[in-house]
Design a protein around this motif. Structure first.
Motif, PDB file in Angstrom:
ATOM      1  N   UNK A  64      -1.910   2.732 -11.099  1.00  0.00           N
ATOM      2  CA  UNK A  64      -3.304   2.373 -10.866  1.00  0.00           C
ATOM      3  C   UNK A  64      -3.658   2.760  -9.432  1.00  0.00           C
ATOM      4  N   UNK A  65      -4.915   2.565  -9.098  1.00  0.00           N
ATOM      5  CA  UNK A  65      -5.351   2.810  -7.727  1.00  0.00           C
ATOM      6  C   UNK A  65      -5.856   1.500  -7.147  1.00  0.00           C
ATOM      7  N   UNK A  66      -5.179   1.058  -6.095  1.00  0.00           N
ATOM      8  CA  UNK A  66      -5.581  -0.161  -5.402  1.00  0.00           C
ATOM      9  C   UNK A  66      -6.570   0.226  -4.312  1.00  0.00           C
ATOM     10  N   UNK A  67      -7.770  -0.353  -4.396  1.00  0.00           N
ATOM     11  CA  UNK A  67      -8.826   0.041  -3.473  1.00  0.00           C
ATOM     12  C   UNK A  67      -9.313  -1.178  -2.702  1.00  0.00           C
ATOM     13  N   UNK A  68      -9.308  -1.080  -1.385  1.00  0.00           N
ATOM     14  CA  UNK A  68      -9.744  -2.177  -0.526  1.00  0.00           C
ATOM     15  C   UNK A  68     -11.076  -1.787   0.100  1.00  0.00           C
ATOM     16  N   UNK A  69     -12.139  -2.530  -0.268  1.00  0.00           N
ATOM     17  CA  UNK A  69     -13.484  -2.207   0.211  1.00  0.00           C
ATOM     18  C   UNK A  69     -13.751  -2.832   1.567  1.00  0.00           C
ATOM     19  N   UNK A  70     -13.048  -2.340   2.566  1.00  0.00           N
ATOM     20  CA  UNK A  70     -13.223  -2.846   3.925  1.00  0.00           C
ATOM     21  C   UNK A  70     -13.745  -1.708   4.796  1.00  0.00           C
TER      22      UNK A  70
END
Ligand code: CU
Length: 139
Positions: free
Chosen positions: A90-96
């Motif tokens: 999967x792709x772990x995405x951090x919206x920071x």
């Protein structure tokens, strides 16, 4: 709206730091020109607390992720670790700001660490599963 909130938070942080420094300097500034031989610079290092760290344990199994929509809090510059146990990529995405993206593989104990330098609401998402693991309030 977001920029305005950030400006207020930044001013609050700055003023808090200034008042703390002023009160610490006050006793030593009364005798200019004299050197204090008993000053110990090493005394300050004892007062430093260990760095805090937020750890989020995530399990991806059979197309489901736990936890989802967790509400968490962290400090600016505080290390945030996402530990993933997964049976799918999967792709772990951090919206920071700045944002972070990590490739999740298949296997246990995958550790992804990041820090957030701008206060605000940070969503941690899995893009393949279209799931939000957690929302972190960074202050
Ligand atoms: Cu995303």
């Amino acid at each position: 709206m977001k920029a305005q909130l950030f400006a207020i938070a930044a001013v609050t942080l700055l003023s808090a730091g200034c008042s703390g420094a002023d009160s610490a300097d006050a006793p030593t500034s009364s005798s200019p020109g004299t050197v204090n031989p008993s000053a110990e610079p090493s005394a300050m290092t004892d007062a430093q607390p260990p760095p805090e760290q937020l750890v989020i344990d995530v399990t991806i199994k059979g197309g489901k992720v736990t936890p989802t929509n967790d509400q968490l809090q962290a400090g600016v510059g505080e290390p945030i670790v996402v530990r993933v146990d997964s049976d799918a990529t999967d792709e772990l995405h951090v919206h920071s700001t700045p944002e972070h993206s990590f490739d999740v593989g298949i296997g246990p104990a995958q550790s992804f660490q990041f820090t957030v330098s701008v206060p605000g609401r940070v969503d941690v998402e899995l893009h393949e599963l279209h799931a939000t693991i957690a929302t972190i309030q960074v202050r």
